[in-house]
Design an enzyme around this catalytic site. Structure first.
Site, PDB file in Angstrom:
ATOM      1  N   ASP A   1       2.836 -18.713 -50.681  1.00  0.00           N
ATOM      2  CA  ASP A   1       2.377 -19.643 -51.495  1.00  0.00           C
ATOM      3  C   ASP A   1       2.436 -21.016 -51.041  1.00  0.00           C
ATOM      4  O   ASP A   1       1.663 -21.899 -51.460  1.00  0.00           O
ATOM      5  CB  ASP A   1       3.138 -19.361 -52.963  1.00  0.00           C
TER       6      ASP A   1
ATOM      7  N   GLN B   1       5.093 -35.671 -46.414  1.00  0.00           N
ATOM      8  CA  GLN B   1       5.198 -34.230 -45.806  1.00  0.00           C
ATOM      9  C   GLN B   1       6.471 -34.239 -45.069  1.00  0.00           C
ATOM     10  O   GLN B   1       6.922 -33.219 -44.680  1.00  0.00           O
ATOM     11  CB  GLN B   1       3.727 -34.331 -45.001  1.00  0.00           C
TER      12      GLN B   1
ATOM     13  N   HIS C   1      -1.269 -15.346 -59.176  1.00  0.00           N
ATOM     14  CA  HIS C   1      -0.267 -16.223 -59.374  1.00  0.00           C
ATOM     15  C   HIS C   1      -0.375 -17.720 -59.859  1.00  0.00           C
ATOM     16  O   HIS C   1       0.501 -18.216 -60.446  1.00  0.00           O
ATOM     17  CB  HIS C   1       0.657 -16.306 -57.936  1.00  0.00           C
ATOM     18  N   ASP C   2      -1.548 -18.060 -59.801  1.00  0.00           N
ATOM     19  CA  ASP C   2      -1.863 -19.547 -60.371  1.00  0.00           C
ATOM     20  C   ASP C   2      -3.089 -19.501 -61.267  1.00  0.00           C
ATOM     21  O   ASP C   2      -3.747 -20.576 -61.442  1.00  0.00           O
ATOM     22  CB  ASP C   2      -2.150 -20.319 -58.953  1.00  0.00           C
TER      23      ASP C   2
ATOM     24  N   HIS D   1      -4.745 -26.318 -56.558  1.00  0.00           N
ATOM     25  CA  HIS D   1      -4.693 -24.966 -57.385  1.00  0.00           C
ATOM     26  C   HIS D   1      -5.896 -24.612 -57.953  1.00  0.00           C
ATOM     27  O   HIS D   1      -6.367 -24.400 -59.111  1.00  0.00           O
ATOM     28  CB  HIS D   1      -3.752 -25.285 -58.358  1.00  0.00           C
ATOM     29  N   ASN D   2      -6.741 -23.620 -57.096  1.00  0.00           N
ATOM     30  CA  ASN D   2      -7.854 -23.143 -57.349  1.00  0.00           C
ATOM     31  C   ASN D   2      -8.189 -21.721 -56.590  1.00  0.00           C
ATOM     32  O   ASN D   2      -7.190 -21.300 -56.293  1.00  0.00           O
ATOM     33  CB  ASN D   2      -9.017 -24.160 -57.095  1.00  0.00           C
ATOM     34  N   GLU D   3      -9.437 -21.158 -56.621  1.00  0.00           N
ATOM     35  CA  GLU D   3      -9.423 -19.863 -56.208  1.00  0.00           C
ATOM     36  C   GLU D   3      -9.560 -19.912 -54.733  1.00  0.00           C
ATOM     37  O   GLU D   3      -9.058 -18.751 -54.184  1.00  0.00           O
ATOM     38  CB  GLU D   3     -11.052 -19.314 -56.729  1.00  0.00           C
ATOM     39  N   THR D   4      -9.767 -20.915 -54.191  1.00  0.00           N
ATOM     40  CA  THR D   4      -9.546 -20.734 -52.488  1.00  0.00           C
ATOM     41  C   THR D   4      -8.259 -20.698 -52.301  1.00  0.00           C
ATOM     42  O   THR D   4      -7.618 -19.980 -51.164  1.00  0.00           O
ATOM     43  CB  THR D   4     -10.107 -22.007 -52.016  1.00  0.00           C
ATOM     44  N   HIS D   5      -7.094 -21.332 -52.990  1.00  0.00           N
ATOM     45  CA  HIS D   5      -5.789 -21.447 -52.777  1.00  0.00           C
ATOM     46  C   HIS D   5      -5.407 -20.020 -52.766  1.00  0.00           C
ATOM     47  O   HIS D   5      -4.702 -19.372 -52.416  1.00  0.00           O
ATOM     48  CB  HIS D   5      -5.036 -22.194 -53.628  1.00  0.00           C
TER      49      HIS D   5
END
EC number: 3.1.4.-
Length: 426
Positions: A323, A374, A210-211, A170-174
């Site tokens: 998302d 998964q 959103h995050d 959950h960072n800027e890349t996501h």
């Protein structure tokens, strides 16, 4: 909505601002939840001058693009952020992050929300002799929204900085990946959605924020640990409430000059804000099965996309699918996203163990099998949800659903390696 007869008959369009009328307006707003503000554009907004870089007459080039190490890298980034490339489902946001010195959200946000001005500026910076009219894009800059491009980039920069980079997932890349994935899904839909500029801008803005400030742990962790956030938001969509609150606190900070909605009619600002809030809150994964069920119900209505409320439900659903698109991406990307999310889960599990809290599902690094986790996620969450989306956007059924099915088969085969004694058909 049930209102007292006298108030129900009260007409805002003909009301004069007598003491009695103002009192009725107060009752409608405070106890009926009805927006009674006047709908005219304020003279202050009308009088504001267009900031430099906010109109098609000039070229606003992102400073971080100008600062890229070489002309070759600028050309490569320009190609990656072309309108055509941004529509690709196999877009590699990790490569973009590397090329842009760790600025993926800033660049993707500029390229998508600032299109076609962003593509035009990059082409000019790369020595191309081109006209703005030759580029495709949303053109929020010159539309009725009049989004000032330089302010948009300043806002994107601040929001990117407020994502927590050390989070594995959950960072800027996501966030950048969600913006680009949402854009790709919107482009797959063609003209079927009949969405307005305001609706498209609102859902893309929701993707950007959103995050923001996600701490790297789940809502369940916040509630179990009784964190400050859990207490503030009463255990209800804790993180989602935090993200969207922070986004608007930053935007409307009078000292920061980050209000990207500064040129829009007040009623439209309220509408955008309401839509962004609802969209971000709908990214709460605990609502997933209800959301899928609701969309199935919407799809049973005749001409359901012509209704504004239903259409917004669909747009929020598309954001939700962007998302959680990691396992819907081609194999190399899906594995990267899986590794990142599992790393973040395990960090949370370690913290839960230290605090004496129940360890959340799939968060125990000693007992969790990656493939097993998964298989259930793809089989029961991702695949059925993308099948529903395929009923709305036929290209999703043709282009994306087969990738999800292939990824499910991959994880089933991986489980045979991790746990050869387990039933591979489960």
């Amino acid at each position: 909505m049930h209102l007292p007869g006298g108030l129900a008959r009260f007409s805002l369009t003909t009301a004069r601002f007598s003491v009695k009328k103002q009192s009725n307006m107060f009752l409608l707003q405070e106890y009926g939840g009805i927006d009674v503000t006047r709908r005219s554009v304020s003279s202050e907004i009308e009088a504001m001058e267009e900031p430099a870089g906010g109109s098609s007459s000039g070229v606003y080039l992102l400073p971080e693009f100008e600062a890229l190490a070489s002309q070759a890298i600028k050309t490569q980034v320009s190609k990656m952020l072309s309108w055509h490339a941004l529509k690709r489902w196999d877009f590699n946001v990790f490569d973009l992050c590397h090329l842009t010195d760790g600025n993926p959200l800033l660049f993707v946000g500029w390229a998508v929300l600032g299109s076609p001005h962003s593509q035009y500026a990059m082409a000019r910076a790369c020595g191309e002799d081109v006209d703005l009219d030759s580029f495709e894009g949303y053109n929020f800059i010159d539309s009725d929204l009049k989004i000032p491009l330089h302010t948009l980039c300043d806002y994107l920069r601040v929001i990117q900085e407020d994502y927590i980079s050390v989070n594995p997932y959950h960072n800027e890349t996501h966030a950048a990946d969600v913006v680009q994935s949402l854009h790709a899904l919107l482009q797959m839909s063609g003209e079927e959605l009949h969405a307005s500029n305001l609706e498209i801008f609102s859902i893309l803005l929701a993707a950007v924020v959103h995050d923001v400030q996600h701490p790297g742990s789940s809502n369940a962790f916040q509630a179990n640990a009784r964190t400050d956030l859990a207490l503030i938001y009463n255990d209800s969509s804790i993180l989602e409430n935090k993200h969207v609150s922070h986004a608007f606190v930053k935007m409307f900070d009078s000292k920061a000059d980050l209000n990207i909605l500064c040129k829009i009619d007040r009623s439209k600002v309220a509408k955008i804000r309401n839509k962004v809030i609802n969209a971000v809150l709908h990214t709460d994964m605990s609502l997933h099965f209800k959301t899928v069920s609701d969309i199935k119900g919407d799809m049973m209505k005749d001409d359901y996309l012509s209704d504004e409320e239903t259409r917004w439900d669909v747009l929020m659903y598309i954001l939700h699918m962007a998302d959680i698109s990691g396992q819907a991406k081609p194999r190399p990307l899906s594995i990267l996203w899986t590794d990142r999310v599992m790393d973040e889960f395990f960090v949370q599990g370690d913290q839960e163990e230290r605090l004496g809290l129940p360890i959340s599902p799939n968060c125990n690094r000693h007992t969790t099998l990656k493939a097993d986790s998964q298989i259930g996620f793809v089989k029961f969450v991702i695949l059925p949800a993308y099948e529903v989306l395929g009923g709305i956007i036929p290209q999703v059924k043709e282009r994306v659903a087969p990738i999800v099915e292939d990824n499910l088969e991959y994880w089933i085969n991986q489980r045979k390696v991790e746990s050869p004694d387990m039933d591979s058909t489960a």
